[in-house]
Design a protein around this motif. Structure first.
Motif, PDB file in Angstrom:
ATOM      1  N   ALA A  58      -8.174  -1.798   3.090  1.00 52.07           N
ATOM      2  CA  ALA A  58      -6.884  -1.639   3.781  1.00 52.07           C
ATOM      3  C   ALA A  58      -5.775  -1.207   2.821  1.00 52.07           C
ATOM      4  O   ALA A  58      -4.814  -0.554   3.227  1.00 52.07           O
ATOM      5  CB  ALA A  58      -6.504  -2.946   4.479  1.00 52.07           C
ATOM      6  N   SER A  59      -5.909  -1.552   1.553  1.00 56.86           N
ATOM      7  CA  SER A  59      -4.880  -1.186   0.571  1.00 56.86           C
ATOM      8  C   SER A  59      -4.916   0.301   0.216  1.00 56.86           C
ATOM      9  O   SER A  59      -3.906   0.850  -0.225  1.00 56.86           O
ATOM     10  CB  SER A  59      -5.059  -2.000  -0.713  1.00 56.86           C
ATOM     11  OG  SER A  59      -4.788  -3.351  -0.474  1.00 56.86           O
ATOM     12  N   PHE A  60      -6.041   0.952   0.374  1.00 60.17           N
ATOM     13  CA  PHE A  60      -6.208   2.334  -0.048  1.00 60.17           C
ATOM     14  C   PHE A  60      -5.104   3.235   0.526  1.00 60.17           C
ATOM     15  O   PHE A  60      -4.385   3.899  -0.225  1.00 60.17           O
ATOM     16  CB  PHE A  60      -7.588   2.854   0.354  1.00 60.17           C
ATOM     17  CG  PHE A  60      -7.860   4.275  -0.049  1.00 60.17           C
ATOM     18  CD1 PHE A  60      -8.360   4.569  -1.303  1.00 60.17           C
ATOM     19  CD2 PHE A  60      -7.611   5.324   0.832  1.00 60.17           C
ATOM     20  CE1 PHE A  60      -8.619   5.889  -1.683  1.00 60.17           C
ATOM     21  CE2 PHE A  60      -7.862   6.637   0.470  1.00 60.17           C
ATOM     22  CZ  PHE A  60      -8.364   6.919  -0.790  1.00 60.17           C
ATOM     23  N   GLU A  61      -4.970   3.273   1.848  1.00 56.64           N
ATOM     24  CA  GLU A  61      -3.963   4.146   2.466  1.00 56.64           C
ATOM     25  C   GLU A  61      -2.552   3.664   2.185  1.00 56.64           C
ATOM     26  O   GLU A  61      -1.649   4.476   2.030  1.00 56.64           O
ATOM     27  CB  GLU A  61      -4.182   4.294   3.971  1.00 56.64           C
ATOM     28  CG  GLU A  61      -5.176   5.369   4.335  1.00 56.64           C
ATOM     29  CD  GLU A  61      -4.856   6.755   3.759  1.00 56.64           C
ATOM     30  OE1 GLU A  61      -3.690   7.204   3.810  1.00 56.64           O
ATOM     31  OE2 GLU A  61      -5.791   7.411   3.268  1.00 56.64           O
ATOM     32  N   ARG A  62      -2.336   2.353   2.128  1.00 57.17           N
ATOM     33  CA  ARG A  62      -0.999   1.835   1.815  1.00 57.17           C
ATOM     34  C   ARG A  62      -0.550   2.339   0.442  1.00 57.17           C
ATOM     35  O   ARG A  62       0.589   2.770   0.267  1.00 57.17           O
ATOM     36  CB  ARG A  62      -0.995   0.314   1.865  1.00 57.17           C
ATOM     37  CG  ARG A  62      -1.053  -0.251   3.264  1.00 57.17           C
ATOM     38  CD  ARG A  62      -1.058  -1.786   3.233  1.00 57.17           C
ATOM     39  NE  ARG A  62      -0.970  -2.335   4.567  1.00 57.17           N
ATOM     40  CZ  ARG A  62      -1.969  -2.913   5.201  1.00 57.17           C
ATOM     41  NH1 ARG A  62      -3.151  -3.028   4.616  1.00 57.17           N
ATOM     42  NH2 ARG A  62      -1.805  -3.382   6.423  1.00 57.17           N
ATOM     43  N   ILE A  63      -1.448   2.274  -0.517  1.00 59.11           N
ATOM     44  CA  ILE A  63      -1.121   2.725  -1.874  1.00 59.11           C
ATOM     45  C   ILE A  63      -0.997   4.241  -1.912  1.00 59.11           C
ATOM     46  O   ILE A  63      -0.063   4.785  -2.512  1.00 59.11           O
ATOM     47  CB  ILE A  63      -2.166   2.209  -2.880  1.00 59.11           C
ATOM     48  CG1 ILE A  63      -2.070   0.681  -2.987  1.00 59.11           C
ATOM     49  CG2 ILE A  63      -1.994   2.874  -4.236  1.00 59.11           C
ATOM     50  CD1 ILE A  63      -3.214   0.027  -3.724  1.00 59.11           C
ATOM     51  N   ARG A  64      -1.904   4.912  -1.255  1.00 58.86           N
ATOM     52  CA  ARG A  64      -1.871   6.384  -1.246  1.00 58.86           C
ATOM     53  C   ARG A  64      -0.572   6.892  -0.612  1.00 58.86           C
ATOM     54  O   ARG A  64       0.056   7.826  -1.118  1.00 58.86           O
ATOM     55  CB  ARG A  64      -3.079   6.911  -0.489  1.00 58.86           C
ATOM     56  CG  ARG A  64      -3.320   8.375  -0.698  1.00 58.86           C
ATOM     57  CD  ARG A  64      -4.642   8.769  -0.119  1.00 58.86           C
ATOM     58  NE  ARG A  64      -4.971  10.103  -0.570  1.00 58.86           N
ATOM     59  CZ  ARG A  64      -6.015  10.782  -0.150  1.00 58.86           C
ATOM     60  NH1 ARG A  64      -6.839  10.240   0.719  1.00 58.86           N
ATOM     61  NH2 ARG A  64      -6.257  11.981  -0.597  1.00 58.86           N
ATOM     62  N   GLN A  65      -0.175   6.301   0.491  1.00 52.32           N
ATOM     63  CA  GLN A  65       1.029   6.747   1.190  1.00 52.32           C
ATOM     64  C   GLN A  65       2.311   6.338   0.470  1.00 52.32           C
ATOM     65  O   GLN A  65       3.254   7.122   0.390  1.00 52.32           O
ATOM     66  CB  GLN A  65       1.050   6.210   2.629  1.00 52.32           C
ATOM     67  CG  GLN A  65      -0.065   6.746   3.502  1.00 52.32           C
ATOM     68  CD  GLN A  65      -0.035   8.260   3.627  1.00 52.32           C
ATOM     69  OE1 GLN A  65       1.018   8.878   3.742  1.00 52.32           O
ATOM     70  NE2 GLN A  65      -1.212   8.875   3.597  1.00 52.32           N
ATOM     71  N   SER A  66       2.366   5.110  -0.053  1.00 53.34           N
ATOM     72  CA  SER A  66       3.586   4.634  -0.719  1.00 53.34           C
ATOM     73  C   SER A  66       3.701   5.160  -2.144  1.00 53.34           C
ATOM     74  O   SER A  66       4.796   5.271  -2.687  1.00 53.34           O
ATOM     75  CB  SER A  66       3.628   3.108  -0.745  1.00 53.34           C
ATOM     76  OG  SER A  66       2.614   2.594  -1.600  1.00 53.34           O
ATOM     77  N   GLY A  67       2.554   5.440  -2.762  1.00 53.55           N
ATOM     78  CA  GLY A  67       2.545   5.944  -4.133  1.00 53.55           C
ATOM     79  C   GLY A  67       2.763   4.860  -5.176  1.00 53.55           C
ATOM     80  O   GLY A  67       3.053   5.177  -6.331  1.00 53.55           O
ATOM     81  N   GLU A  68       2.594   3.595  -4.786  1.00 52.10           N
ATOM     82  CA  GLU A  68       2.859   2.522  -5.740  1.00 52.10           C
ATOM     83  C   GLU A  68       2.118   1.233  -5.375  1.00 52.10           C
ATOM     84  O   GLU A  68       1.600   1.091  -4.263  1.00 52.10           O
ATOM     85  CB  GLU A  68       4.357   2.242  -5.826  1.00 52.10           C
ATOM     86  CG  GLU A  68       4.966   1.853  -4.498  1.00 52.10           C
ATOM     87  CD  GLU A  68       6.477   1.773  -4.524  1.00 52.10           C
ATOM     88  OE1 GLU A  68       7.124   2.590  -5.215  1.00 52.10           O
ATOM     89  OE2 GLU A  68       7.008   0.872  -3.860  1.00 52.10           O
ATOM     90  N   CYS A  69       2.091   0.323  -6.333  1.00 48.27           N
ATOM     91  CA  CYS A  69       1.479  -0.983  -6.141  1.00 48.27           C
ATOM     92  C   CYS A  69       1.882  -1.876  -7.308  1.00 48.27           C
ATOM     93  O   CYS A  69       2.577  -1.428  -8.226  1.00 48.27           O
ATOM     94  CB  CYS A  69      -0.042  -0.883  -6.051  1.00 48.27           C
ATOM     95  SG  CYS A  69      -0.831  -0.341  -7.589  1.00 48.27           S
ATOM     96  N   VAL A  70       1.426  -3.120  -7.273  1.00 47.32           N
ATOM     97  CA  VAL A  70       1.602  -4.026  -8.403  1.00 47.32           C
ATOM     98  C   VAL A  70       0.228  -4.568  -8.773  1.00 47.32           C
ATOM     99  O   VAL A  70      -0.528  -5.023  -7.902  1.00 47.32           O
ATOM    100  CB  VAL A  70       2.560  -5.197  -8.084  1.00 47.32           C
ATOM    101  CG1 VAL A  70       2.695  -6.130  -9.289  1.00 47.32           C
ATOM    102  CG2 VAL A  70       3.928  -4.679  -7.660  1.00 47.32           C
ATOM    103  N   ILE A  71      -0.112  -4.467 -10.055  1.00 51.05           N
ATOM    104  CA  ILE A  71      -1.332  -5.089 -10.572  1.00 51.05           C
ATOM    105  C   ILE A  71      -0.922  -6.487 -11.045  1.00 51.05           C
ATOM    106  O   ILE A  71      -0.131  -6.623 -11.972  1.00 51.05           O
ATOM    107  CB  ILE A  71      -1.932  -4.281 -11.739  1.00 51.05           C
ATOM    108  CG1 ILE A  71      -2.303  -2.867 -11.280  1.00 51.05           C
ATOM    109  CG2 ILE A  71      -3.138  -5.006 -12.329  1.00 51.05           C
ATOM    110  CD1 ILE A  71      -2.739  -1.941 -12.409  1.00 51.05           C
TER     111      ILE A  71
END
Length: 181
Positions: A58-71
């Motif tokens: 589920a995170s794949f598209e969220r990250i792809r669309q937003s262009g960001e994340c937190v590790i």
């Protein structure tokens, strides 16, 4: 858990050994967390980290669309939470609420950081050329915070089949290196 800023060129201090991490993301008003067992340091300055994120997550598209994340770097005390997060979907579960984790406002990205984690490394997509064929994201760490103590937290490493291992002893060999950073 008061964190302090960490030099971006030295993120490898925390991530190079390949610990299990929790990736938090945000897209269209929804937060998610996923467990990730494979990331790699690609460059020191700028600080680049490569992560393989399954397109079925589920995170794949969220990250792809937003262009960001937190590790987020969890300590071994969070092992049950780490395992459970990795075994449910963010499509129908608010993982922050379900697992009693605190979403903290990040400094440079919209994705929340996880307060209970030892460290947080805010990332923006640096290069997405390998996403289509390999699900491999290259992120630039744009902000980093870690707890000052302990110097070496007990992190988790996934071996497959529901088995994790912890870190071993810290072994110093600085005298053998021509360049120490």
């Amino acid at each position: 858990m008061k964190k302090k800023s960490w030099p971006l060129h030295d993120v490898r201090h925390w991530l190079e050994p390949g610990p299990i991490v929790l990736i938090s993301s945000h897209w269209k008003g929804q937060n998610n967390i996923m467990t990730l067992g494979w990331q790699t340091i690609l460059e020191f300055s700028p600080s680049l980290v490569g992560c393989m994120i399954s397109a079925g997550n589920a995170s794949f598209e969220r990250i792809r669309q937003s262009g960001e994340c937190v590790i987020n770097l969890p300590e071994a005390t969070l092992i049950d939470t780490v395992a459970r997060i990795g075994n449910c979907t963010g499509d129908d579960t608010d993982k922050f609420a379900e697992f009693g984790l605190t979403a903290e406002k990040s400094e440079k990205v919209a994705a929340p950081s996880i307060k209970e984690c030892f460290g947080q490394f805010e990332c923006k997509i640096y290069d997405d050329a390998m996403v289509e064929n390999y699900n491999f994201f290259i992120f630039e760490v744009v902000a980093a915070r870690v707890n000052p103590q302990p110097e070496w937290p007990q992190t988790l490493h996934y071996t497959g089949g529901g088995v994790f291992r912890g870190d071993g002893d810290v072994l110093e060999r600085k005298a053998l290196f021509t360049k120490v950073s």
